[in-house]
Enzyme design. Sequence first.
Site, short mmCIF file in Angstrom:
data_model
loop_
_atom_site.label_atom_id
_atom_site.label_comp_id
_atom_site.label_asym_id
_atom_site.label_seq_id
_atom_site.Cartn_x
_atom_site.Cartn_y
_atom_site.Cartn_z
N LYS A 107 61.97 74.75 27.04
CA LYS A 107 60.80 74.11 28.28
C LYS A 107 59.88 74.60 28.12
O LYS A 107 58.57 74.35 28.98
CB LYS A 107 61.89 75.17 28.87
C1 LIG Z 1 66.79 74.55 31.54
C2 LIG Z 1 67.63 74.40 30.59
C3 LIG Z 1 68.85 74.08 30.56
C4 LIG Z 1 68.90 72.07 31.25
O1 LIG Z 1 67.93 72.02 31.00
P1 LIG Z 1 67.37 70.81 32.45
O2 LIG Z 1 66.25 69.90 31.86
O3 LIG Z 1 67.54 71.28 33.44
O4 LIG Z 1 68.65 69.59 32.08
C5 LIG Z 1 69.47 73.82 28.75
N1 LIG Z 1 69.53 74.60 28.30
C6 LIG Z 1 69.16 75.84 28.30
C7 LIG Z 1 68.20 76.56 27.49
C8 LIG Z 1 67.48 75.28 29.49
O5 LIG Z 1 66.95 76.28 29.51
#
Ligand SMILES: *Cc1c(COP(=O)(O)O)cnc(C)c1O
Length: 434
Positions: A107
């Site tokens: 993210k």
């Molecule tokens: C947010 C997150 C996900 C999921 O990602 P999406 O884009 O919401 O499908 C998977 N793994 C981790 C470690 C995350 O922080």
Amino acid sequence: MQYYSTSGNAPKTTLKDAVVKGLAPDKGLYMPERIPAIPKAFFNNIGEMSLQDIAYVVANTLFGDDIESETLKQIVNETLNFDIPLVHVADNRYSLELFHGPTLAFKDVGARFMARLLSYFNKKSGTKDVNVLVATSGDTGSAVANGFLGVPGVKVFVLYPKGKVSKIQEAQFTTLGKNITALEISGTFDDCQALVKNAFMDSELNEKMQLTSANSINVARFLPQMFYYFYAYAQLAKMGKPLDNIVVSVPSGNFGNITAGLIGKRMGLPIKRFIAANNRNDIFYQYLLSGTYNPRPSIATIANAMDVGAPSNFARILDLYGNSHDAISAEISGCTYTDEQIAETLKETYRATGYLLDPHGAVGYRSLVEGLRNDEIGIFLETAHPAKFKDTVEKIVEEEVVIPSKLAAFMKGTKSTIKLPSTFPSFKKYLLSL
Ligand SMILES: *Cc1c(COP(=O)(O)O)cnc(C)c1O
């Protein structure tokens, strides 16, 4: 380029408005009105290009009409000031390590890009401060808070459920100060999300202050995630691997990450097919089986960043494939794993290869072990560093997991939060008092 709403009842808008608003006024999600193709020649020498150079070409293809090239280049370079290596794990399976950024999760990429884009629009039009509201169960809050830290013209409010996030996660957004405020809510994650949603719908608040969301509904957070799919391809090219049978598995919760990859494919990135890997919150998997979308309350799992009962980006996937279940099933398959299966994969992979997965990556890795043909090359997105889930991972592998210094540094800061009840009137009163 204009952006339209997946719900079809809002006027098309500019990139700036789509980013500042987050959600369209008809509650739909914004999509680019065209998906521009990247010239085939780009892929001929992609193996020689850097992450930043590849990302700039992709960004320029999408955002080139809206942002001057020098600025866009700077935004891309500042966003991607860390590597995203593709690492061989075993057989024809590779890990795209998305955990080398400041908060050790994928993210970081979207959050850092969005912060800089918002700041650019803000500076350009001289508007009042933008207030970013973000509800978090752990990971989103840290990536957004750190991505926006010190960015002029933007204030961030992270709402999190008191006592329900890990110490490491909490330290990543409560110790920063500057333009970041952590709001400790006496309630659950769902309460935090409801407070944010109510704030966006409150006309008095929206008149008095500019509010926006930094969840993956925001185009500036979700689209930049496609950069690293191109870079993964480039790294396979550099290794001299066959490039015509690439499968990408994406551990999915809100489906922002995978949707970015699907749009990348539509722009010309030669990926053969995708796997949407779920934990027991398998709403998408059930959709693939039955053709009907049945959101339901989420359940807690050890891959908790994927505990989502109503994936918000599902609307974008439907839109991208013209609502066709056949078209979706032709490019995306699914899978669902229990906590026991996730733990077993994590433990067995570590034993057999020495590669330590995090619980989310383990979901993706297992889908490749089970679903990859011999003539295919599988990439799974390793979405976070295992140390972010230290307690869970240590219990599984029965070994200490060393916390990287980047993560440990957060633990040294002083926690500072504002405590609020989970009722909307008190949240609104707080915002109006700023
Ligand atoms: C947010 C997150 C996900 C999921 O990602 P999406 O884009 O919401 O499908 C998977 N793994 C981790 C470690 C995350 O922080």
